[in-house]
Design a protein around this motif. Structure first.
Motif, mmCIF file in Angstrom:
data_model
loop_
_atom_site.group_PDB
_atom_site.id
_atom_site.type_symbol
_atom_site.label_atom_id
_atom_site.label_comp_id
_atom_site.label_asym_id
_atom_site.label_seq_id
_atom_site.Cartn_x
_atom_site.Cartn_y
_atom_site.Cartn_z
ATOM 1 N N LEU A 12 77.921 42.741 23.487
ATOM 2 C CA LEU A 12 77.765 42.161 24.825
ATOM 3 C C LEU A 12 76.404 41.480 24.951
ATOM 4 C CD1 LEU A 12 78.655 41.804 27.776
ATOM 5 C CD2 LEU A 12 77.792 44.102 28.230
ATOM 6 N N GLU A 13 75.367 42.144 24.453
ATOM 7 C CA GLU A 13 74.013 41.565 24.502
ATOM 8 C C GLU A 13 73.957 40.240 23.735
ATOM 9 O OE1 GLU A 13 71.423 42.494 26.150
ATOM 10 O OE2 GLU A 13 71.459 44.673 26.470
ATOM 11 N N TYR A 26 68.151 40.759 34.825
ATOM 12 C CA TYR A 26 69.116 41.038 33.764
ATOM 13 C C TYR A 26 69.089 42.531 33.401
ATOM 14 C CZ TYR A 26 71.620 41.131 29.395
ATOM 15 O OH TYR A 26 72.508 41.456 28.418
ATOM 16 N N PRO A 33 72.182 46.158 28.991
ATOM 17 C CA PRO A 33 72.936 47.355 28.582
ATOM 18 C C PRO A 33 72.229 48.125 27.465
ATOM 19 C CG PRO A 33 74.384 45.454 28.733
ATOM 20 C CD PRO A 33 72.988 44.936 28.848
ATOM 21 N N ALA A 34 71.587 47.397 26.528
ATOM 22 C CA ALA A 34 70.909 48.052 25.399
ATOM 23 C C ALA A 34 69.786 48.964 25.884
ATOM 24 C CB ALA A 34 70.365 47.001 24.430
ATOM 25 N N TYR A 48 66.017 51.725 14.993
ATOM 26 C CA TYR A 48 65.246 50.664 15.649
ATOM 27 C C TYR A 48 65.777 50.349 17.044
ATOM 28 C CZ TYR A 48 63.097 50.063 11.140
ATOM 29 O OH TYR A 48 62.405 50.294 9.973
ATOM 30 N N LYS A 49 67.044 50.679 17.290
ATOM 31 C CA LYS A 49 67.616 50.422 18.609
ATOM 32 C C LYS A 49 67.227 51.483 19.635
ATOM 33 C CE LYS A 49 71.970 49.696 18.724
ATOM 34 N NZ LYS A 49 73.380 49.935 18.377
ATOM 35 N N PRO A 62 69.432 51.865 10.341
ATOM 36 C CA PRO A 62 69.078 50.766 11.254
ATOM 37 C C PRO A 62 69.151 51.145 12.726
ATOM 38 C CG PRO A 62 70.552 49.998 9.521
ATOM 39 C CD PRO A 62 70.477 51.493 9.376
ATOM 40 N N LYS A 63 70.030 52.088 13.068
ATOM 41 C CA LYS A 63 70.165 52.478 14.476
ATOM 42 C C LYS A 63 68.845 53.030 15.034
ATOM 43 C CE LYS A 63 73.767 54.642 17.305
ATOM 44 N NZ LYS A 63 72.934 54.805 18.482
ATOM 45 N N LEU A 108 73.167 46.153 10.312
ATOM 46 C CA LEU A 108 72.309 46.569 11.421
ATOM 47 C C LEU A 108 72.891 47.738 12.215
ATOM 48 C CD1 LEU A 108 70.765 43.479 13.270
ATOM 49 C CD2 LEU A 108 69.615 45.261 11.983
ATOM 50 N N GLY A 109 74.160 48.023 12.000
ATOM 51 C CA GLY A 109 74.769 49.166 12.693
ATOM 52 C C GLY A 109 74.935 48.949 14.180
ATOM 53 N N LEU A 110 75.274 47.723 14.568
ATOM 54 C CA LEU A 110 75.411 47.446 16.002
ATOM 55 C C LEU A 110 76.741 47.969 16.543
ATOM 56 C CD1 LEU A 110 73.983 43.790 16.145
ATOM 57 C CD2 LEU A 110 72.771 45.975 16.179
ATOM 58 N N ASP A 111 76.829 48.060 17.893
ATOM 59 C CA ASP A 111 78.057 48.557 18.525
ATOM 60 C C ASP A 111 78.500 47.602 19.635
ATOM 61 O OD1 ASP A 111 76.389 49.073 20.679
ATOM 62 O OD2 ASP A 111 76.049 51.141 20.078
ATOM 63 N N LYS A 149 63.482 58.014 19.351
ATOM 64 C CA LYS A 149 62.861 57.851 18.022
ATOM 65 C C LYS A 149 62.077 59.113 17.655
ATOM 66 C CE LYS A 149 62.149 52.857 17.365
ATOM 67 N NZ LYS A 149 62.443 52.041 18.512
ATOM 68 N N VAL A 183 75.689 37.459 25.639
ATOM 69 C CA VAL A 183 74.800 37.012 26.735
ATOM 70 C C VAL A 183 73.665 36.163 26.169
ATOM 71 C CG1 VAL A 183 73.163 37.798 28.503
ATOM 72 C CG2 VAL A 183 75.348 38.971 28.245
ATOM 73 N N ALA A 237 66.517 40.760 22.076
ATOM 74 C CA ALA A 237 67.643 41.110 22.960
ATOM 75 C C ALA A 237 68.064 42.559 22.801
ATOM 76 C CB ALA A 237 68.824 40.181 22.671
ATOM 77 N N LEU A 238 68.066 43.030 21.564
ATOM 78 C CA LEU A 238 68.538 44.402 21.325
ATOM 79 C C LEU A 238 67.389 45.413 21.315
ATOM 80 C CD1 LEU A 238 71.252 43.750 18.582
ATOM 81 C CD2 LEU A 238 71.466 43.752 21.067
ATOM 82 N N LYS A 239 66.188 44.910 21.569
ATOM 83 C CA LYS A 239 64.998 45.781 21.618
ATOM 84 C C LYS A 239 64.860 46.604 20.352
ATOM 85 C CE LYS A 239 65.164 45.507 26.535
ATOM 86 N NZ LYS A 239 66.072 44.355 26.414
ATOM 87 N N LEU A 240 64.941 45.901 19.220
ATOM 88 C CA LEU A 240 64.795 46.566 17.919
ATOM 89 C C LEU A 240 63.304 46.702 17.631
ATOM 90 C CD1 LEU A 240 67.551 44.572 15.979
ATOM 91 C CD2 LEU A 240 67.776 46.768 17.110
ATOM 92 N N GLU A 241 62.663 47.562 18.410
ATOM 93 C CA GLU A 241 61.206 47.671 18.348
ATOM 94 C C GLU A 241 60.750 48.185 16.993
ATOM 95 O OE1 GLU A 241 59.227 49.138 21.984
ATOM 96 O OE2 GLU A 241 61.254 49.354 22.724
ATOM 97 N N ILE A 287 78.159 47.588 22.845
ATOM 98 C CA ILE A 287 77.132 47.228 23.842
ATOM 99 C C ILE A 287 76.249 46.113 23.288
ATOM 100 C CG2 ILE A 287 75.002 48.063 24.948
ATOM 101 C CD1 ILE A 287 76.468 50.694 25.428
ATOM 102 N N ASP A 288 75.948 46.208 22.007
ATOM 103 C CA ASP A 288 75.125 45.174 21.375
ATOM 104 C C ASP A 288 75.880 43.844 21.314
ATOM 105 O OD1 ASP A 288 73.069 47.071 20.809
ATOM 106 O OD2 ASP A 288 74.304 47.811 19.178
ATOM 107 N N LEU A 310 54.776 53.607 18.172
ATOM 108 C CA LEU A 310 55.917 53.010 17.476
ATOM 109 C C LEU A 310 55.587 52.671 16.026
ATOM 110 C CD1 LEU A 310 57.537 50.710 20.196
ATOM 111 C CD2 LEU A 310 58.343 52.905 19.331
#
Lengths: 209, 85
Positions: free
Chosen positions: B45-46, A110, A113-114, A51-52, A48-49, B37-40, A58, B49, B15-19, B42-43, A33
């Motif tokens: 919802l995270e 838990y 969803p991500a 990193y998600k 930025p996407k 950050l470009g979230l959507d 990746k 929560v 939470a969003l696993k932005l590794e 699903i994010d 990573l």
């Protein structure tokens, strides 16, 4: 028809090669990573996407960005004429294991969803499509090892039956700290200075570096 | 407030696993969704929560949630004003 391999990218052991030449190296990175992040910075990409994404996506994203550098500069990509045909040996097992961990403790249950959205290997194809707005044919294959015969047959069929003009194809594998990406850009009307698209050349380039 | 903003950034990363992302790479005032950050969805919802689990905040009105999640700063302010834990 004489399709050509017009670009190819190999990512292994902290190094990225583009068309056989070293493009980027960070073989002292302490993890895949960290290496991927340093490669993204080298490519000077603000996305930025990235990193998600899970590690498999990746890796696929980076390989596609490298392989498309010159084509993007030319700016001639009809979005619905580009196909994606990817393969690997472990599917998305790396993310599946993480997801399993997140739901295995009854007291801390838990299903994120991500994380869940990446429990399909063809999501990496989706990430490349989203980035480049591609709407062409796509498929993902799982095989024990890089299978040039399979790739050649499928991509050749897409090009010969006029389903696509170009195809991004190859091998994207990630599990734990082990990773390998070998991606080819195949063009129906490639420059004659490029490499002929055939099984022998796919195998040669895969093993080459 | 700065402390809470840093905490929220770290919680978003987890939470969003932005590794590979660090808190200083997240702009406090940039939009969380689409740009920034470009979230959507699903994010989103995270993050809802996250606020429930970490701060006991239940967001029932989508309009309120939308305003709260405009940026890291609005999220931190919302948490500060509504936290139960």
């Amino acid at each position: 028809m004489n399709s050509r391999i017009t670009q190819y990218c190999i990512i292994r052991n902290g190094k990225i090669f583009l068309n056989g030449e070293e493009f980027f190296s960070n073989d002292i990175a302490e993890s895949p990573l960290v290496f991927f992040k340093s490669a993204l910075k080298h490519l000077n990409i603000s996305y930025p996407k990235f990193y998600k994404m899970d590690s498999l996506s990746k890796l696929a994203f980076l390989a596609s960005e490298v392989i498309l550098i010159q084509d993007k500069a030319r700016g001639s990509f009809p979005n619905d004429r580009v196909a994606l045909v990817l393969s690997n040996s472990v599917s998305c097992l790396d993310t599946d294991v993480e997801y399993q961990k997140s739901i295995s403790d009854r007291n801390n249950y838990y299903p994120s969803p991500a994380l869940f959205v990446y429990t399909l290997p063809n999501i990496m194809i989706g990430e490349i499509c989203i980035r480049n707005k591609y709407q062409g044919e796509n498929i993902f294959f799982c095989s024990e090892a890089f299978n040039a015969d399979l790739i050649y047959s499928y991509v050749n069929m897409l090009l010969q039956t006029n389903k696509a003009d170009k195809c991004i194809t190859g091998w994207i594998d990630f599990l734990g700290n082990s990773y390998e990406a070998v991606l080819f850009l195949i063009e129906r009307e490639g420059n004659s200075n490029t490499i002929e698209f055939n099984i022998e050349n796919l195998n040669k380039l895969y093993k080459g570096i | 407030m700065d402390e809470l903003i840093l905490k929220v950034k770290n919680e978003i990363i987890t939470a969003l696993k932005l590794e590979g992302m660090t808190p200083d790479e997240i702009d406090t005032d940039a939009p969380l969704f689409n740009e920034g950050l470009g979230l959507d969805s699903i994010d989103a919802l995270e993050l809802i929560v996250l606020m429930d689990k970490n701060y006991g905040i239940v967001v029932e009105d989508p309009k309120v949630g939308k305003q709260a999640l405009e940026s890291v700063r609005t999220m931190a302010e919302f948490i500060k004003n509504n936290r139960k834990s």
